[in-house]
Write an enzyme that holds these catalytic residues in place. Sequence first.
Site, mmCIF file in Angstrom:
data_model
loop_
_atom_site.group_PDB
_atom_site.id
_atom_site.type_symbol
_atom_site.label_atom_id
_atom_site.label_comp_id
_atom_site.label_asym_id
_atom_site.label_seq_id
_atom_site.Cartn_x
_atom_site.Cartn_y
_atom_site.Cartn_z
ATOM 1 N N SER A 273 0.854 -1.186 0.000
ATOM 2 C CA SER A 273 0.000 0.000 0.000
ATOM 3 C C SER A 273 0.890 1.237 0.000
ATOM 4 C CB SER A 273 -0.897 0.003 1.242
ATOM 5 O OG SER A 273 -1.489 1.275 1.435
ATOM 6 N N LYS A 279 0.593 -3.051 5.373
ATOM 7 C CA LYS A 279 -0.417 -3.908 4.738
ATOM 8 C C LYS A 279 0.186 -4.815 3.670
ATOM 9 C CE LYS A 279 -4.539 -2.889 3.804
ATOM 10 N NZ LYS A 279 -5.692 -2.337 3.049
ATOM 11 N N ASN A 281 -1.867 -6.538 0.721
ATOM 12 C CA ASN A 281 -3.195 -6.703 0.129
ATOM 13 C C ASN A 281 -3.285 -8.004 -0.670
ATOM 14 O OD1 ASN A 281 -4.169 -4.157 1.038
ATOM 15 N ND2 ASN A 281 -2.992 -3.164 -0.588
ATOM 16 N N ARG A 312 -25.340 -16.870 -43.227
ATOM 17 C CA ARG A 312 -24.138 -16.272 -42.651
ATOM 18 C C ARG A 312 -24.454 -14.865 -42.183
ATOM 19 N NH1 ARG A 312 -20.732 -16.961 -46.624
ATOM 20 N NH2 ARG A 312 -20.062 -18.950 -45.785
#
Length: 351
Positions: A273, A279, A281, A312
């Site tokens: 972070s 942190k 994550n 088609r």
Amino acid sequence: MTYSAFDHPYLSGLLGDEAVAAEFSAAADIRAMLAFEAALARAEAEHGIIPRSAADRITEACRAFSPDVVALRRATAADGVVVPELVRQLRAAVGGDAANHVHFGATSQDVIDTSLMLRLKAIAELFSYRLRDVVAVLEECDRQWGFRPLMGRTRMQAAIPVTVSDRLRAWIEPLLDHQDRLEAMDRDLFAVQFGGAAGTLDKLEDKAEAVRETLAEELALVDCPQWHSQRSAVADFANLLSLITGSLGKFGQDVALMAQTGEEIVLAGGGSSSAMPHKQNPVAAEVLVTLARFNATQLAGVHQALVHEQERSGSAWTLEWLILPQMAGATAAATRLAAELAGNIRRLGGA
């Protein structure tokens, strides 16, 4: 500059996959289209439609041929498909009388759809290998920690105690099923496309089915009648891609929830972070959820492309070109990230 996160200069570090991107490159598409043209010539020579010498010359030219891609781009803008210009250039490369036998009895959709099937077959094999690897890591987690307790949760509320093995089986079993489906597709879904101008192979008369069968054998694809306007095989493959990413998304969602407190799972790695250095994550877990939702959304578009007009459709066919590579790219990223995430599990369950 790019329109897609899958090949973006830096977002591709998260969402890209070089192996699958290569199968959707112009080089891979052209290589597969030339494989069709060479195989068609050999099949028609085997059944006396064109001279064997012409088939040999066409095969030789296809091996050495390098098209003018700028001219292909310019012609596609006018024709809507690349094949008329590709065939024009190939005939010039073949030269002589043999040039008249290039692409005999075929139409643009035969070339493009068969190229797609050849490349999707290779992609399916890759996905099967990757799912096998994810399962192997999760099975090892089961051997190490399967006996440990977890709190079972229903509707995100504590329910009754379960084991790590109980949760792992909910991750593993769908992946085993998807592997089985991929292997079955190799036997019965990746089919040659060969119908000629309006799906009747009129130029080949009573030898049409025999040539198509030989063509399928040459390319190691399933032999079946033309499917120019019958797109269920493409939709089936897209559906399986969504199922794979959905199952991997469930794995990712569970891991992200378990990682909230760190009591039920310990992961190595993780994303940093910019504001909170402490942190880690669960980036891979989060992106698995994103990719599941992306493919679920795209699947509706493939189902829209089932509606072809008469023999088609140009519009429905072009819609497939926009959507299917993106779904394959999302699935490629998901299988790669799932292997990474599974390999980063360091502990599951309580003591």
